[in-house]
Design a protein around this motif. Structure first.
Motif, PDB file in Angstrom:
ATOM      1  N   ILE A  41       2.069  -8.062  -2.444  1.00 24.36           N
ATOM      2  CA  ILE A  41       2.153  -6.674  -2.923  1.00 24.36           C
ATOM      3  C   ILE A  41       0.760  -6.097  -3.149  1.00 24.36           C
ATOM      4  O   ILE A  41       0.472  -4.964  -2.759  1.00 24.36           O
ATOM      5  N   VAL A  42      -0.125  -6.881  -3.763  1.00 26.53           N
ATOM      6  CA  VAL A  42      -1.493  -6.420  -4.004  1.00 26.53           C
ATOM      7  C   VAL A  42      -2.196  -6.171  -2.668  1.00 26.53           C
ATOM      8  O   VAL A  42      -2.883  -5.155  -2.499  1.00 26.53           O
ATOM      9  N   LEU A  43      -2.008  -7.064  -1.733  1.00 31.94           N
ATOM     10  CA  LEU A  43      -2.622  -6.907  -0.414  1.00 31.94           C
ATOM     11  C   LEU A  43      -2.121  -5.646   0.289  1.00 31.94           C
ATOM     12  O   LEU A  43      -2.919  -4.858   0.820  1.00 31.94           O
ATOM     13  N   ARG A  44      -0.818  -5.411   0.267  1.00 30.80           N
ATOM     14  CA  ARG A  44      -0.241  -4.203   0.876  1.00 30.80           C
ATOM     15  C   ARG A  44      -0.798  -2.943   0.211  1.00 30.80           C
ATOM     16  O   ARG A  44      -1.130  -1.968   0.888  1.00 30.80           O
ATOM     17  N   GLU A  45      -0.887  -2.966  -1.122  1.00 32.59           N
ATOM     18  CA  GLU A  45      -1.384  -1.803  -1.864  1.00 32.59           C
ATOM     19  C   GLU A  45      -2.847  -1.548  -1.520  1.00 32.59           C
ATOM     20  O   GLU A  45      -3.272  -0.399  -1.387  1.00 32.59           O
ATOM     21  N   THR A  46      -3.610  -2.590  -1.341  1.00 32.47           N
ATOM     22  CA  THR A  46      -5.029  -2.472  -1.004  1.00 32.47           C
ATOM     23  C   THR A  46      -5.221  -1.871   0.377  1.00 32.47           C
ATOM     24  O   THR A  46      -6.161  -1.112   0.608  1.00 32.47           O
ATOM     25  N   GLU A  47      -4.344  -2.218   1.291  1.00 29.68           N
ATOM     26  CA  GLU A  47      -4.472  -1.771   2.680  1.00 29.68           C
ATOM     27  C   GLU A  47      -3.950  -0.360   2.918  1.00 29.68           C
ATOM     28  O   GLU A  47      -4.157   0.208   3.980  1.00 29.68           O
TER      29      GLU A  47
END
Length: 185
Positions: free
Chosen positions: A15-21
């Motif tokens: 989720i953090v990775l998706r939000e960052t991208e």
């Protein structure tokens, strides 16, 4: 919403990775932070020995870091967005966002009072702020004090809880004589 209600360290990382991208605020499960809190709380309750305990502590640390990063990323997007998709904000983020809006309103109110010569309003505002009541817990004994509102308070014993004016509370907190009490439901 592709996230399931079950949170683990891998789903949190994803989720953090998706939000960052993404440039926009992503839609995530409305109960995400509560589920995340349950996950971290359950991890903390588990008792292990040796290496397993170190792994658990590392997982907790990772979850805390990822949570902090996620909140900061989403709040930064909120503050920079001109066309905010409010429906994608979680209730906890709306709570934070509301306080930021209050801060902006207060800044504008002070600037307006200053540039429009409303010194009496500023004086009243300052006095009200000094005397607004704050709940504190005493860490040491304290003799009777005279509050910013000219009322007498105390004496207090260690662990006493009292409601006193903000200005006095801040002075006691700064000296590590008291601590602010945060009410939780």
């Amino acid at each position: 919403m592709s996230e399931s209600n079950e949170i683990d360290i891998n789903s949190l990382h994803h989720i953090v990775l998706r939000e960052t991208e993404s440039d926009s605020i992503l839609e995530i499960d409305p109960n995400f932070y509560r589920n995340l809190s349950d996950f971290i709380g359950n991890l903390r309750k588990q008792e292990f020995d040796g290496v397993e305990n170190k792994i658990k502590d590392t997982m907790i640390e990772m979850a805390i870091e990822l949570t902090s990063l996620l909140i900061r990323i989403r709040l930064e997007k909120i503050s920079k967005s001109s066309d905010l998709e409010i429906s994608h904000l979680l209730d906890e983020e709306k709570f934070i966002f509301d306080s930021q809006e209050d801060e902006k309103e207060r800044i504008e109110m002070i600037i307006s009072a200053i540039i429009n010569g409303k010194s009496k309003f500023l004086e009243s505002l300052a006095q009200n702020h000094k005397t607004k009541k704050v709940v504190i817990r005493f860490l040491n004994e304290v003799d009777e004090i005279v509050g910013a509102d000219l009322e007498k308070y105390g004496p207090f014993k260690t662990e006493d809880i009292a409601t006193i004016p903000y200005e006095n509370a801040q002075a006691l907190i700064a000296k590590n004589i008291a601590t602010k009490v945060h009410w939780e439901d």
